[in-house]
Design a protein around this motif. Sequence first.
Motif, PDB file in Angstrom:
ATOM      1  N   CYS A   1       0.833  -1.209   0.000  1.00  0.00           N
ATOM      2  CA  CYS A   1       0.000   0.000   0.000  1.00  0.00           C
ATOM      3  C   CYS A   1       0.867   1.257   0.000  1.00  0.00           C
ATOM      4  N   LEU A   2       0.431   2.250  -0.746  1.00  0.00           N
ATOM      5  CA  LEU A   2       0.971   3.598  -0.647  1.00  0.00           C
ATOM      6  C   LEU A   2      -0.141   4.530  -0.193  1.00  0.00           C
ATOM      7  N   VAL A   3       0.222   5.569   0.535  1.00  0.00           N
ATOM      8  CA  VAL A   3      -0.740   6.614   0.895  1.00  0.00           C
ATOM      9  C   VAL A   3      -0.739   7.633  -0.240  1.00  0.00           C
ATOM     10  N   ALA A   4      -1.897   7.807  -0.856  1.00  0.00           N
ATOM     11  CA  ALA A   4      -1.978   8.616  -2.070  1.00  0.00           C
ATOM     12  C   ALA A   4      -1.743  10.094  -1.817  1.00  0.00           C
ATOM     13  N   HIS A   5      -2.294  10.606  -0.714  1.00  0.00           N
ATOM     14  CA  HIS A   5      -2.145  12.043  -0.458  1.00  0.00           C
ATOM     15  C   HIS A   5      -2.252  12.311   1.034  1.00  0.00           C
ATOM     16  N   ARG A   6      -1.706  13.437   1.436  1.00  0.00           N
ATOM     17  CA  ARG A   6      -1.843  13.899   2.814  1.00  0.00           C
ATOM     18  C   ARG A   6      -3.100  14.748   2.900  1.00  0.00           C
ATOM     19  N   SER A   7      -4.088  14.234   3.602  1.00  0.00           N
ATOM     20  CA  SER A   7      -5.354  14.943   3.731  1.00  0.00           C
ATOM     21  C   SER A   7      -5.184  16.201   4.582  1.00  0.00           C
ATOM     22  N   ALA A   8      -6.034  17.181   4.336  1.00  0.00           N
ATOM     23  CA  ALA A   8      -6.074  18.369   5.184  1.00  0.00           C
ATOM     24  C   ALA A   8      -6.736  18.084   6.523  1.00  0.00           C
ATOM     25  N   GLU A   9      -7.363  16.913   6.674  1.00  0.00           N
ATOM     26  CA  GLU A   9      -7.940  16.533   7.960  1.00  0.00           C
ATOM     27  C   GLU A   9      -6.839  16.500   9.017  1.00  0.00           C
ATOM     28  N   HIS A  10      -7.134  17.076  10.151  1.00  0.00           N
ATOM     29  CA  HIS A  10      -6.165  17.377  11.202  1.00  0.00           C
ATOM     30  C   HIS A  10      -5.168  16.261  11.494  1.00  0.00           C
ATOM     31  N   ALA A  11      -5.649  15.032  11.651  1.00  0.00           N
ATOM     32  CA  ALA A  11      -4.805  13.959  12.193  1.00  0.00           C
ATOM     33  C   ALA A  11      -4.124  13.110  11.127  1.00  0.00           C
ATOM     34  N   HIS A  12      -4.399  13.347   9.872  1.00  0.00           N
ATOM     35  CA  HIS A  12      -3.893  12.419   8.859  1.00  0.00           C
ATOM     36  C   HIS A  12      -2.370  12.413   8.781  1.00  0.00           C
ATOM     37  N   GLY A  13      -1.756  13.575   8.884  1.00  0.00           N
ATOM     38  CA  GLY A  13      -0.302  13.632   8.842  1.00  0.00           C
ATOM     39  C   GLY A  13       0.334  12.816   9.945  1.00  0.00           C
ATOM     40  N   ARG A  14      -0.202  12.923  11.157  1.00  0.00           N
ATOM     41  CA  ARG A  14       0.330  12.152  12.276  1.00  0.00           C
ATOM     42  C   ARG A  14       0.139  10.653  12.033  1.00  0.00           C
ATOM     43  N   LEU A  15      -1.015  10.281  11.517  1.00  0.00           N
ATOM     44  CA  LEU A  15      -1.300   8.872  11.268  1.00  0.00           C
ATOM     45  C   LEU A  15      -0.350   8.306  10.216  1.00  0.00           C
ATOM     46  N   VAL A  16      -0.122   9.045   9.149  1.00  0.00           N
ATOM     47  CA  VAL A  16       0.785   8.587   8.098  1.00  0.00           C
ATOM     48  C   VAL A  16       2.183   8.357   8.664  1.00  0.00           C
ATOM     49  N   GLU A  17       2.622   9.234   9.543  1.00  0.00           N
ATOM     50  CA  GLU A  17       3.931   9.053  10.181  1.00  0.00           C
ATOM     51  C   GLU A  17       3.959   7.797  11.046  1.00  0.00           C
ATOM     52  N   GLU A  18       2.868   7.524  11.757  1.00  0.00           N
ATOM     53  CA  GLU A  18       2.797   6.304  12.567  1.00  0.00           C
ATOM     54  C   GLU A  18       2.948   5.058  11.690  1.00  0.00           C
ATOM     55  N   LEU A  19       2.462   5.121  10.476  1.00  0.00           N
ATOM     56  CA  LEU A  19       2.534   3.978   9.567  1.00  0.00           C
ATOM     57  C   LEU A  19       3.856   3.922   8.809  1.00  0.00           C
ATOM     58  N   GLY A  20       4.687   4.946   8.963  1.00  0.00           N
ATOM     59  CA  GLY A  20       5.960   4.974   8.261  1.00  0.00           C
ATOM     60  C   GLY A  20       5.829   5.198   6.763  1.00  0.00           C
ATOM     61  N   LYS A  21       4.785   5.912   6.369  1.00  0.00           N
ATOM     62  CA  LYS A  21       4.527   6.174   4.961  1.00  0.00           C
ATOM     63  C   LYS A  21       4.810   7.639   4.614  1.00  0.00           C
ATOM     64  N   VAL A  22       5.042   7.882   3.324  1.00  0.00           N
ATOM     65  CA  VAL A  22       5.207   9.249   2.811  1.00  0.00           C
ATOM     66  C   VAL A  22       4.179   9.442   1.698  1.00  0.00           C
ATOM     67  N   PRO A  23       3.202  10.324   1.880  1.00  0.00           N
ATOM     68  CA  PRO A  23       2.158  10.504   0.860  1.00  0.00           C
ATOM     69  C   PRO A  23       2.731  10.948  -0.482  1.00  0.00           C
ATOM     70  N   LEU A  24       2.051  10.564  -1.541  1.00  0.00           N
ATOM     71  CA  LEU A  24       2.482  10.950  -2.878  1.00  0.00           C
ATOM     72  C   LEU A  24       2.144  12.397  -3.196  1.00  0.00           C
ATOM     73  N   LEU A  25       0.999  12.879  -2.694  1.00  0.00           N
ATOM     74  CA  LEU A  25       0.514  14.219  -3.002  1.00  0.00           C
ATOM     75  C   LEU A  25       0.171  14.965  -1.715  1.00  0.00           C
ATOM     76  N   ASP A  26       0.179  16.279  -1.787  1.00  0.00           N
ATOM     77  CA  ASP A  26      -0.250  17.114  -0.660  1.00  0.00           C
ATOM     78  C   ASP A  26      -0.945  18.334  -1.252  1.00  0.00           C
ATOM     79  N   LEU A  27      -2.270  18.222  -1.431  1.00  0.00           N
ATOM     80  CA  LEU A  27      -3.036  19.238  -2.151  1.00  0.00           C
ATOM     81  C   LEU A  27      -4.153  19.842  -1.304  1.00  0.00           C
TER      82      LEU A  27
END
Length: 344
Positions: free
Chosen positions: A276-302
């Motif tokens: 799995c890849l994380v497609a984008h970093r959502s503007a939703e408050h906690a998504h960035g923290r969650l992605v870091e917990e999973l050790g992923k780097v989103p493809l997009l940040d829009l």
Amino acid sequence: MSPNQPPVSFDEIRALLKELPGPDEAAADLALARQEQLTKPSGSLGRLEEIAVWLARWQGRASPGMERPRTAVFVANHGIAAKGVSAYPQEVTQQMVQNFVHGGAAVNQLCSVADADLRVYEMALEKPTGDISEGPAMLEDDCARAIAYGLMAVEEGFDAMALGEMGIGNTTAASAVCLALFGGAADDWVGRGTGLDDAGLKRKTALVEQAVAVNRDRLSDPLSILCALGGQELAAIVGAILAARLARTPILLDGFVSTAAAAIVHKLVPGGLDHCLVAHRSAEHAHGRLVEELGKVPLLDLDMRLGEGSGATLAFLLLKAAVACHNGMATFDQAAVSRRSRDN
């Protein structure tokens, strides 16, 4: 056990976890070797090179393909919505299903641009999950059936899948799941969702904290957390992730809710999200923290926060670009282009 024989209990789901295949490193090595022969400086296409090799690894072929992408949107209702955790009423869930069907949603337009097949899976909208601030969202049997539904939704033959969701109140469920999985304070994991005002955000945060406290005795492992605090669409996404792994189908995760569902798999089995890849970093408050917990780097940040698989479907275009460069570029020998001097 296979997706054609879906599990009907948590014990069977745990047994299925032991059958998940690993990557095809031979295909990845061949893809990586080709990248080094293409007419470009090594690494100059950045993450496009990484994406091509990742696709090769999980598709099991040195020349990956993106001719057949699919977006799957799982739709369900949540009992917690009655407590005013969303700026929209619960009937919007069903109304959006009709919007998907008639081609009027953002994800319909993005699927058209990406030439992706769209499937919408409606999950008993007349039967919302239980109010998590008062008790569990689901019984174990109901949760297992929802996971099985997600398992059955994945068909073989697709090059990659985007997993999205729709359901009024589901960011509240996702926040509660993340709080139970990773700890911290409730306000670390709660955002404005569909556009709550300050009073609504405060109410939502208190309800997430209450949900974890009320269900404390039911939070013994990741599947129990999903059952107590999640929703049918989150459970179905868990099933889809597992089925995709069995079918060696790469996955693009959408925003906060989809990634929260994926966090269940992350906690259940080491490396469970490697396909799995994380497609984008959502503007939703906690998504960035969650992605870091999973050790992923989103493809997009829009600054997107729509859900419904929109960000993941948009990211299909990056995968298509990565595949086009990987398969279509000439090698140094084919193009009669001089390689880099070994002295530099």
